[in-house]
Each structure stands twice: as structure tokens, then as C-alpha cells.
Design an enzyme around this catalytic site. Structure first.
Site, PDB file in Angstrom:
ATOM      1  N   HIS A  76      36.065 -22.373 -48.269  1.00 47.22           N
ATOM      2  CA  HIS A  76      36.252 -21.127 -47.516  1.00 47.22           C
ATOM      3  C   HIS A  76      36.482 -19.967 -48.480  1.00 47.22           C
ATOM      4  CE1 HIS A  76      40.726 -21.249 -47.743  1.00 47.22           C
ATOM      5  NE2 HIS A  76      40.651 -22.527 -47.425  1.00 47.22           N
ATOM      6  N   ASP A  78      38.190 -17.077 -47.981  1.00 50.75           N
ATOM      7  CA  ASP A  78      39.430 -16.285 -47.924  1.00 50.75           C
ATOM      8  C   ASP A  78      40.615 -17.027 -48.521  1.00 50.75           C
ATOM      9  OD1 ASP A  78      39.215 -18.143 -45.779  1.00 50.75           O
ATOM     10  OD2 ASP A  78      40.814 -17.122 -44.701  1.00 50.75           O
ATOM     11  N   GLU A 145      38.937 -18.729 -42.897  1.00 47.48           N
ATOM     12  CA  GLU A 145      39.425 -20.035 -42.467  1.00 47.48           C
ATOM     13  C   GLU A 145      40.909 -19.996 -42.151  1.00 47.48           C
ATOM     14  OE1 GLU A 145      41.349 -24.033 -43.253  1.00 47.48           O
ATOM     15  OE2 GLU A 145      41.622 -22.172 -44.345  1.00 47.48           O
TER      16      GLU A 145
HETATM   17 ZN   LIG Z   1      42.339 -23.919 -47.563  1.00 43.76          ZN
END
Ligand SMILES: [Zn+2]
Length: 485
Positions: A76, A78, A145
Site C-alpha cells: 500500500h 500510504d 489502506e
Molecule cells: Zn500496512
């Protein structure tokens, strides 16, 4: 040049240092996304983006390996923005500052973003590295996420060509994850009435602090103290007895963190203050006796405060305290399928009272959907008994373990061959995006691996340098060991 450049594997650490230098907290990933897209284009790789912003980068197979099953490496984009109170840092524009402390890499007063920055760096390092051998490869980087798994929810079918997905978002080298719990947020909102506090009362704050706290999923089996629950328990026994008027109750900051601190603002009959003090002291001893092996710093303190708002009526007070005190918390059931793994749990994460209502927020987790449903029904029933409005929302599915997963067997065998020891096959009692990927890609064979990261989502976050090397060895050997179609 970053001091991380001296670490091995250098390309991975260089990319990680670059990631740290570009702010990318949840909902502010665009600058990093643009950087990665142009970086990939410079490498001559095909890139694509979907409607929710997820990035897909494709790299052709190493010559001679075109027949291998196509694989997606996934991370992910972020990170969780958390900082210490005394750290001056603006996550929307200041770079995270990684530094080496012995065997670990940490950040200065902030989260490091090793979750999932190391995973992301490893995927990009595979793209950049001409010596890593692999079949047809995709790198999938998902949006946001950490708050709501936005990218995973938005993933469309028929976009990925991969048949195998390697998620890089687990945080313990030597453990291989094959499943995870799903979750749902539950909120009970209780209307309250207030009345003026009669003369002869003095205002006190009852503060329960010093609890360890932790991740509401990964740490829930530890049986740590929950500040909200422990303070409610005291008030349930003594509020009526001492005629305590409840002015405010606030505890916890995040529904997915075990609350470390809770505070009740009380109006106390002046004649009862000493009794309250002595009851608080003996309750602290009770808690030390019950929890002291794990919770070394439990502290229940009373402090004078100036008068504030009117207090809850006796009826509102009793209903609120009874509701909070009766709500279950912690581990509800262990799994019969996966030994030693929690099946269903909840965390009474955040409690707050505004002028007209009290709110109790919790996060319910379960490996099976019906376990989650059952617990939500229990909480709803309790809420209804108390006259509260109840809402359950933000449900995300678990990733049900598949004992016959071929990629699981390959990872296990590859690990054993490389390091001459058997890895732990695990199911994590926390959320991974894999459960959501199963919807658009029901046949995807998935596994999750990663380096050792401790204290994720907190300014104590750190990644173990040696484990990154081992993780890289496993990842690259794994890509080579993928079977033909
Ligand atoms: Zn994570």
C-alpha cells in the site's frame, strides 16, 4: 545521499530513503504516486492507474521464464502519520527522517512508514534490478489502506493478469501469513440528560493511566488492560455509593488501538472526597494484583479541577456506566482451526461524552464473518436495552485461510531451503487487503510476507535491518521458484 545507503540490499534501502523523503500519509499519496509513475516510465516499464488511484506497473519476464505463472507484488502507498507531542512535523510537507540505531532503522519522533514502505521499496527494487529472475511480473500499489482500505475496496476485476499475489504488508520475518481477520466498526450513541450540580460538591478528575496499549488486533490476545473498561468498572461499583455526579468521561483515541488512558470528570460530595481517594487507592491495588505482570505502570489518580458543565442525571449516569461496564471486550473466542489464533475479538476503543450524548466506539474483528455478525448482534442488543442508537458500518472481509494454497507451500519450501528452518505459517488477527482482493479475483493464490517491524502506527515504529536482508533473499528466491503455468 541518505545514511541508509550503507545498508544492504542497497537498491532497496535507497528507494526506501526516497519514499521517506516524499510525504505520503493516507489521503495524501498523490505526490509519491506521481514520483513512482515517472520513475517506472524512466525504467521503460508500462504503468496503469485505476479510478481509485491504485498503480499497476508491469515488467516482462526474464528471457526464458515467460511460461511461469504471472505474479503480482503488492504494497500500500500510504503510511500512518503519528508523531510525539514534542516533535514538530507537518506530515503533508515534511519528509520523514530515517536514521540507523544499531540493528534498527527508526524515524525522528514520527512514524517511519516502514509499514508498508519497505514492502513498496522491495517491489520497486525488483522492477529496477536486472539480476533478479522472475516470470511475468506486476507491481500493485494500493491507495489509502490505513484508513478504510480504499484502494483494495475499489480494485476492479480483469485488471491484474497475475494468478499469484504476494502481499508485503506483514511485519514479522520468519512468519508467513495465509489469512487474516475481517473487521467492522460498531458505535453506540446514548442520549443523555444533564442537571445542575447542587451546592456542596467539589470537582475531581479520576484519571486511569500508565497502561501499555497496543494494536487492537495483533495485541488483543495479550490480555492488556483497557482503560475505558477498567474505569467504567470502578464507577459502576462506586458512583451510586458515593453519589458521584458524572460530568464527563473520555478515553482512548483510536478504535483500533487498545486505550491506555481514560478520564472521568466527577462532582463529588465534599464529605466523600477522602472516601473516594481511599477507594481509588484500593482499586489501583486490585488492578495491580490482577494485571501487574503485564501492566507495570497502572496509575489511578485524583486531581482537583474547576467546575464545568452540568452533570449527567442519576439515570443517564447509571445507564451510561452500566452499558459501558456490560459491553464485552478483548478475546471472545479462539480459533479451533488455527491453534493459538484468536477467532473473534473486540476493542472498546474510544469513549466520549458531548453535552447531549455519550458515544462508545469499538472495532470488532473475526476470522469468520458469522463471528463478527454474532458479536455485533450482542452489542446491538446491549445498546437497545440501554436505549442507545447503534450503528455497525465499515465492514471489511477477512481472508479465509486456504490450507491447500500452492504459493503457501512454495514459500514454506523456499524458506526452508534458504535458511534451513521451518517458517511459522500464521493467520493474523488484524486486517490485510488480501481479503478484499478475493472479491474481484476469487481464484488468486495469495500469501503475505515482510520484514520485522515493531511499533507500527506509532512514533516507536522501527524496522529490523537484518530482517530486511532475509526478506529480500526470500522474495527474490520465491520469484525464481514460481512454477510454470
Ligand atoms: Zn500496512
Amino acid at each position: 545521499m541518505s545514511e541508509l545507503s550503507q545498508l544492504s540490499p542497497q537498491p532497496l534501502w535507497d528507494i526506501f530513503a526516497k519514499i521517506c523523503s516524499i510525504p505520503h500519509p493516507s489521503y495524501h499519496e498523490e505526490q509519491l504516486a506521481q514520483y513512482i509513475l515517472s520513475w517506472a516510465a524512466e525504467q521503460g516499464l508500462a504503468t496503469d492507474r485505476d479510478e481509485v488511484g491504485n498503480i499497476l506497473i508491469r515488467k516482462p519476464a526474464t528471457p526464458g521464464m515467460e511460461n511461469l505463472k504471472p505474479v503480482a507484488l503488492q504494497a500500500h502507498l500510504d503510511m500512518v502519520p503519528q508523531k510525539n507531542n514534542d516533535t514538530v512535523h507537518d506530515f503533508s510537507k515534511d519528509p520523514v527522517q530515517p536514521w540507523i540505531d544499531g540493528e534498527w532503522v527508526k524515524a525522528r519522533g514520527t512514524t517511519l512508514g516502514a509499514d508498508n514502505g519497505i514492502g513498496m521499496a522491495s517491489a520497486l527494487a525488483v522492477l529496477a534490478d536486472k539480476t533478479v529472475e522472475h516470470g511475468p511480473l506486476e507491481v500493485l500499489l494500493t491507495m489509502t489502506e490505513e484508513t478504510g482500505m480504499v484502494g483494495a475496496f475499489g480494485l476492479q476485476p480483469n485488471w491484474l493478469q497475475a494468478e499469484i499475489l504476494i502481499n508485503t504488508d506483514s511485519e514479522e520475518e520468519g512468519e508467513i501469513y495465509m489469512g487474516c481477520a475481517g473487521g467492522i466498526d460498531f458505535t453506540a450513541t446514548l442520549p443523555i440528560n444533564r442537571e445542575t450540580i447542587p451546592a456542596g460538591f467539589t470537582h475531581q478528575q479520576l484519571i486511569l493511566k500508565g497502561l501499555k496499549g497496543g494494536h487492537s488486533g495483533a495485541d488483543i490476545h495479550l490480555g492488556l488492560g483497557n482503560a475505558n473498561k477498567l474505569l467504567a468498572r470502578f464507577l459502576f461499583t462506586h458512583a451510586r455509593q458515593l453519589d458521584l455526579r458524572l460530568v464527563d468521561f473520555t478515553g482512548g483515541t483510536l478504535r483500533n488501538a487498545i486505550p491506555r488512558e481514560a478520564v472521568a470528570t466527577l462532582a463529588v460530595p465534599a464529605a466523600k472526597v477522602d472516601e473516594l481517594k481511599s477507594l481509588a487507592r484500593s482499586y489501583q491495588e486490585t488492578l495491580q494484583n490482577e494485571l501487574g505482570l503485564k501492566e507495570k505502570n497502572i496509575n489511578l489518580a485524583l486531581e482537583n479541577v474547576t467546575a464545568g458543565e452540568p452533570a449527567l442525571t442519576a439515570n443517564s449516569r447509571d445507564t451510561f456506566i452500566a452499558l459501558l461496564n456490560s459491553m464485552p471486550n478483548g478475546v471472545i473466542r479462539n480459533s479451533d482451526v488455527m491453534k493459538g489464533v484468536v477467532e473473534t475479538s473486540l476493542n472498546i476503543g474510544v469513549v466520549a461524552i458531548s453535552p447531549h450524548e455519550a458515544k462508545i466506539n469499538c472495532l470488532v474483528r473475526s476470522l469468520i464473518d458469522s463471528g463478527k455478525d454474532y458479536l455485533v448482534e450482542t452489542l446491538t442488543a446491549l445498546g437497545e436495552l440501554a436505549g442507545a442508537k447503534t450503528v455497525a458500518k465499515g465492514s471489511y472481509p477477512g481472508w479465509q485461510p486456504d490450507a491447500s494454497s500452492p504459493i503457501m507451500a512454495i514459500v514454506g519450501a523456499t524458506y526452508k531451503k534458504l535458511f534451513n528452518k521451518t517458517p511459522n505459517i500464521q493467520v493474523i488477527h488484524a486486517g490485510l487487503e488480501c481479503g478484499l482482493f478475493k472479491k474481484p479475483y476469487p481464484k488468486m493464490d495469495m500469501v503475505s510476507i515482510g520484514p520485522t517491524i515493531t511499533g507500527p502506527h506509532s512514533p516507536d515504529e522501527q524496522v529490523h535491518i537484518g530482517s530486511v536482508g532475509l526478506y529480500w533473499q526470500l522474495l527474490t528466491a520465491l520469484l525464481k521458484a514460481i512454477p510454470v503455468k
